[in-house]
Design a protein around this motif. Sequence first.
Motif, PDB file in Angstrom:
ATOM      1  N   ALA A  18       7.987  12.524  -4.739  1.00 18.67           N
ATOM      2  CA  ALA A  18       6.857  11.639  -5.047  1.00 18.67           C
ATOM      3  C   ALA A  18       5.554  12.344  -4.662  1.00 18.67           C
ATOM      4  CB  ALA A  18       7.005  10.332  -4.260  1.00 18.67           C
ATOM      5  N   LEU A  72       0.835  -1.210   0.000  1.00 19.25           N
ATOM      6  CA  LEU A  72       0.000   0.000   0.000  1.00 19.25           C
ATOM      7  C   LEU A  72       0.868   1.258   0.000  1.00 19.25           C
ATOM      8  CD1 LEU A  72      -2.754   1.334   0.213  1.00 19.25           C
ATOM      9  CD2 LEU A  72      -2.762   0.857   2.656  1.00 19.25           C
ATOM     10  N   LEU A  73       1.908   1.239   0.822  1.00 15.31           N
ATOM     11  CA  LEU A  73       2.812   2.398   0.906  1.00 15.31           C
ATOM     12  C   LEU A  73       3.494   2.651  -0.440  1.00 15.31           C
ATOM     13  CD1 LEU A  73       4.281   4.552   2.576  1.00 15.31           C
ATOM     14  CD2 LEU A  73       5.912   2.799   3.260  1.00 15.31           C
ATOM     15  N   LEU A  96       5.163   9.784  -7.903  1.00 10.68           N
ATOM     16  CA  LEU A  96       5.865   9.798  -9.191  1.00 10.68           C
ATOM     17  C   LEU A  96       4.917   9.987 -10.367  1.00 10.68           C
ATOM     18  CD1 LEU A  96       8.304   6.817  -8.514  1.00 10.68           C
ATOM     19  CD2 LEU A  96       8.575   9.203  -7.907  1.00 10.68           C
ATOM     20  N   ALA A 110       1.458   1.353   6.635  1.00  9.15           N
ATOM     21  CA  ALA A 110       1.395   2.314   5.524  1.00  9.15           C
ATOM     22  C   ALA A 110       1.317   3.741   6.058  1.00  9.15           C
ATOM     23  CB  ALA A 110       0.192   2.013   4.629  1.00  9.15           C
ATOM     24  N   THR A 142       2.403   1.799  -3.321  1.00 13.21           N
ATOM     25  CA  THR A 142       1.397   2.276  -4.264  1.00 13.21           C
ATOM     26  C   THR A 142       1.145   3.771  -4.071  1.00 13.21           C
ATOM     27  OG1 THR A 142       0.376   0.110  -4.125  1.00 13.21           O
ATOM     28  CG2 THR A 142      -0.908   1.837  -5.170  1.00 13.21           C
ATOM     29  N   ILE A 143       1.038   4.185  -2.803  1.00 16.58           N
ATOM     30  CA  ILE A 143       0.808   5.610  -2.533  1.00 16.58           C
ATOM     31  C   ILE A 143       2.021   6.417  -2.978  1.00 16.58           C
ATOM     32  CG2 ILE A 143       0.498   7.333  -0.711  1.00 16.58           C
ATOM     33  CD1 ILE A 143      -1.132   5.232   0.831  1.00 16.58           C
ATOM     34  N   TYR A 144       3.217   5.898  -2.706  1.00 22.74           N
ATOM     35  CA  TYR A 144       4.439   6.612  -3.076  1.00 22.74           C
ATOM     36  C   TYR A 144       4.515   6.812  -4.591  1.00 22.74           C
ATOM     37  CZ  TYR A 144       9.335   7.779  -3.674  1.00 22.74           C
ATOM     38  OH  TYR A 144      10.489   8.421  -4.030  1.00 22.74           O
ATOM     39  N   VAL A 145       4.242   5.757  -5.331  1.00 22.61           N
ATOM     40  CA  VAL A 145       4.390   5.847  -6.787  1.00 22.61           C
ATOM     41  C   VAL A 145       3.224   6.590  -7.423  1.00 22.61           C
ATOM     42  CG1 VAL A 145       4.621   4.532  -8.923  1.00 22.61           C
ATOM     43  CG2 VAL A 145       5.770   3.751  -6.870  1.00 22.61           C
ATOM     44  N   LEU A 200       7.828  12.697  -0.188  1.00 24.65           N
ATOM     45  CA  LEU A 200       6.440  12.481  -0.625  1.00 24.65           C
ATOM     46  C   LEU A 200       5.642  13.727  -0.289  1.00 24.65           C
ATOM     47  CD1 LEU A 200       4.192  10.517  -1.646  1.00 24.65           C
ATOM     48  CD2 LEU A 200       3.890   9.803   0.704  1.00 24.65           C
TER      49      LEU A 200
END
Lengths: 172, 398
Positions: free
Chosen positions: B2, A20-21, B4, B62, A23-26, B75
């Motif tokens: 990010a 999940l992390l 990205l 997360a 996914t959020i980062y990208v 981020l």
Amino acid sequence: MNAQKYMNPYLAGFLLGLVLLATIYVTGRGLGASGAVKSVVLSTVVEVAPQHAANTPYIKAYHEEHPGNPLKEWLVFEVIGVLIGAFLSGIISDRIGIKLERGSRITGRTRIIAAVIGGALFGFGAQLGRGCTSGAALSGMAVMSFGGIITMMAIFGSAYGVAYFFRKLWLK
Amino acid sequence: MAPLVPTIISNEFNLIIALIAGIGFGFVLEQAGFSSTKKLVGLFYGYDFTVLKVFFTAGVTAMIGVLLFAHMGILDLSMIYINPTFLWSALIGGAIMGVGFIIGGFCPGTSICAAAIGKLDGIAFVLGGALGVLAFAEGYPLWEKIYLAQAWGPVTMYDMLGIPPALFAFILTIVAIAAFYFTSLIENKVNGTPSGVDKNRMTKYASVTVLAFILLTYIAIIPDADKRRDAHIEKQLKSSDFSKAEIPADKLALEIINNYYKINIIDTRSPEAFNTWHLPLAINIPAESMKDRKWDNLWQQKHKVNYFYSDDQVTAQKVYLYAKLSGKADNYILNEPASTFRQMFDQTILPPAGAGKQEMNVYNFRKKAAADMATLVETLKNSTQPVVAKTTKIKGGC
């Protein structure tokens, strides 16, 4: 069948958190599931009954918001990934096979009917609540969204509230 | 910085990312046992709290990761998707989903996992889900009011509670750990298993928990990357010698005339001052908005030199330092304030009769330079605006 044991829940949770992390980062967004069902259902209606779709405000609005190929959606691709990932996991742990899991007090037929009704309620509720356990509750928790977290509390609160009445479906 | 997408990874390639993220998601869910209704509903009857353990651990992991990345400055929290709050639909929708969970035994994500390994009830649940979506779409006018009522926008828990994000994360982590502990007691009682816990495993859990709290404390106490950069800029403003980075007005005028395509002239004053008068070909980046991500490409590119100016040198120096810290471009500061540049070139005064040759030369140079710059501005009227990356909001959710 010689199915292997499930993963330690905390380890699985940690790995899921990393997915999940990442996914959020990208991508800047979380995971989801019900949204893909929505894309498939609504674009099917548009294909099968275009006239009807044009007369149904919600479908029309969705279609206008998603021009081009309606299945070229992030969540649709993600759910295809979920299918692949779960299938791979099933192969590795030897859990693939046509099966119907049910409580010992109900028939297979009852189980299927309950699954359809439960699915329908979940599908409906996820539309109203703008996301399911994945998109609203889990991804919402990761970004500390108020809406996501109250949806999560409503899901689990209501499930606990009615669990007693449906115990026949599950318990011995 | 990010996320990205869409600046570094295109929206097309994002679909491949979706597929990869989905594979990870589905794999972990299935490994955790979420393809089995017996494991899922165990939560509601007290015999198996796997769902709670996986779910909370994932959410907390997360969440801490997101906070940590934001703290490190890699981020941008303002760019990520925060589920908007619609109070009534969130609560009512959630309540309906809860009933669906108990009757159907799955949630959408887990039913897809179950279907993938051949569970017939999983397939039935997915089909049921499709019917539910269809029913919602068909009857939309009936529940439109509830669906749209109490729209609070993308608010977060810490906004609502008025506390710092790290504090909320701290509280949620404690809640999660307390829940793990108490549910394990319930689990043992319901299943009649002895409550002894493997010592080795306990040590592992304890160390991970301690690590989580160390990270949260670090996030809460140590100033984040943005604050550290601000402090660094403040310090440099007081102590730095800017003489090496300064360029005299005459030299900059020559640069504009000869190398206009290789430079960015950046006006750091207010938009009002900029609109009244600005250097030829200048763009306006007021000091207050220098951190806007749309300017990132100006700081990071390497083929154009940035020249900053303002009315007071400090403002230009501040943006200059920020640019220097944010990228690899060559940066310079105009030696003179904007008003002086204007007097030198736009309001050039003929030296009094009997002025020296030197003075006449300067006058002629500036007169010609002003004319050249005016011509340049006229010629490039439509093509000088830099390409500004549009900051788009990310869409997400189910």
